[in-house]
Design a protein around this motif. Sequence first.
Motif, short mmCIF file in Angstrom:
data_model
loop_
_atom_site.label_atom_id
_atom_site.label_comp_id
_atom_site.label_asym_id
_atom_site.label_seq_id
_atom_site.Cartn_x
_atom_site.Cartn_y
_atom_site.Cartn_z
N GLU A 39 0.84 -1.19 0.00
CA GLU A 39 0.00 0.00 0.00
C GLU A 39 0.88 1.24 0.00
O GLU A 39 1.78 1.38 0.82
N GLY A 40 0.60 2.13 -0.94
CA GLY A 40 1.25 3.43 -0.95
C GLY A 40 0.34 4.44 -0.26
O GLY A 40 -0.70 4.08 0.30
N ASP A 41 0.71 5.68 -0.28
CA ASP A 41 -0.11 6.72 0.31
C ASP A 41 -1.36 6.96 -0.53
O ASP A 41 -1.39 6.68 -1.72
N ILE A 42 -2.40 7.49 0.11
CA ILE A 42 -3.60 7.89 -0.62
C ILE A 42 -3.37 9.30 -1.16
O ILE A 42 -2.92 10.18 -0.44
N LEU A 43 -3.65 9.48 -2.42
CA LEU A 43 -3.47 10.76 -3.08
C LEU A 43 -4.84 11.41 -3.24
O LEU A 43 -5.77 10.79 -3.76
N THR A 44 -4.98 12.65 -2.77
CA THR A 44 -6.23 13.38 -2.92
C THR A 44 -5.97 14.60 -3.79
O THR A 44 -5.04 15.37 -3.54
N VAL A 45 -6.80 14.79 -4.81
CA VAL A 45 -6.65 15.90 -5.73
C VAL A 45 -7.81 16.87 -5.50
O VAL A 45 -8.97 16.52 -5.75
N GLU A 46 -7.49 18.04 -5.02
CA GLU A 46 -8.47 19.11 -4.80
C GLU A 46 -9.72 18.63 -4.09
O GLU A 46 -10.82 19.06 -4.42
N GLU A 47 -9.59 17.74 -3.14
CA GLU A 47 -10.70 17.23 -2.33
C GLU A 47 -11.85 16.64 -3.16
O GLU A 47 -12.91 16.33 -2.63
N ALA A 48 -11.66 16.48 -4.46
CA ALA A 48 -12.71 15.94 -5.31
C ALA A 48 -12.46 14.49 -5.69
O ALA A 48 -13.41 13.72 -5.84
N SER A 49 -11.21 14.12 -5.85
CA SER A 49 -10.87 12.77 -6.26
C SER A 49 -9.78 12.22 -5.35
O SER A 49 -8.85 12.92 -4.98
N SER A 50 -9.93 10.95 -5.00
CA SER A 50 -8.91 10.26 -4.21
C SER A 50 -8.42 9.05 -5.00
O SER A 50 -9.17 8.44 -5.76
N PHE A 51 -7.16 8.71 -4.78
CA PHE A 51 -6.54 7.59 -5.47
C PHE A 51 -5.81 6.73 -4.46
O PHE A 51 -5.14 7.24 -3.56
N PHE A 52 -5.95 5.40 -4.59
CA PHE A 52 -5.15 4.46 -3.83
C PHE A 52 -3.89 4.21 -4.65
O PHE A 52 -3.98 3.96 -5.85
N CYS A 53 -2.76 4.27 -4.01
CA CYS A 53 -1.50 4.06 -4.71
C CYS A 53 -0.91 2.70 -4.35
O CYS A 53 -0.86 2.34 -3.19
N PHE A 54 -0.51 1.97 -5.36
CA PHE A 54 0.17 0.70 -5.21
C PHE A 54 1.67 0.96 -5.34
O PHE A 54 2.09 1.69 -6.23
N SER A 55 2.44 0.34 -4.50
CA SER A 55 3.89 0.44 -4.55
C SER A 55 4.45 -0.91 -5.00
O SER A 55 4.27 -1.91 -4.32
N PHE A 56 5.11 -0.91 -6.16
CA PHE A 56 5.68 -2.14 -6.72
C PHE A 56 7.21 -2.07 -6.63
O PHE A 56 7.79 -1.07 -7.06
N PRO A 57 7.85 -3.11 -6.11
CA PRO A 57 9.33 -3.12 -6.10
C PRO A 57 9.87 -2.98 -7.52
O PRO A 57 9.25 -3.44 -8.49
#
Length: 61
Positions: A39-57
């Motif tokens: 699990e990577g950090d959650i990215l939020t763009v202008e409080e309108a959209s959120s993204f789950f980030c995957f971390s791959f080696p």
Amino acid sequence: MAQLRCIETKDGDTWSSVSREFGDWLKERNLTENFGWSEGDILTVEEASSFFCFSFPDHHG
């Protein structure tokens, strides 16, 4: 260093549910051998959209 990839969240999504769905997708295609992510950090763009980030080696390209 890891490679980060993000996916937009929908209402009701949790990081674990999205991760499980991705894992199932890999299993259906026989792509799970020696493959992992975290699990990577959650990215939020202008409080309108959120993204789950995957971390791959890096060795997964």
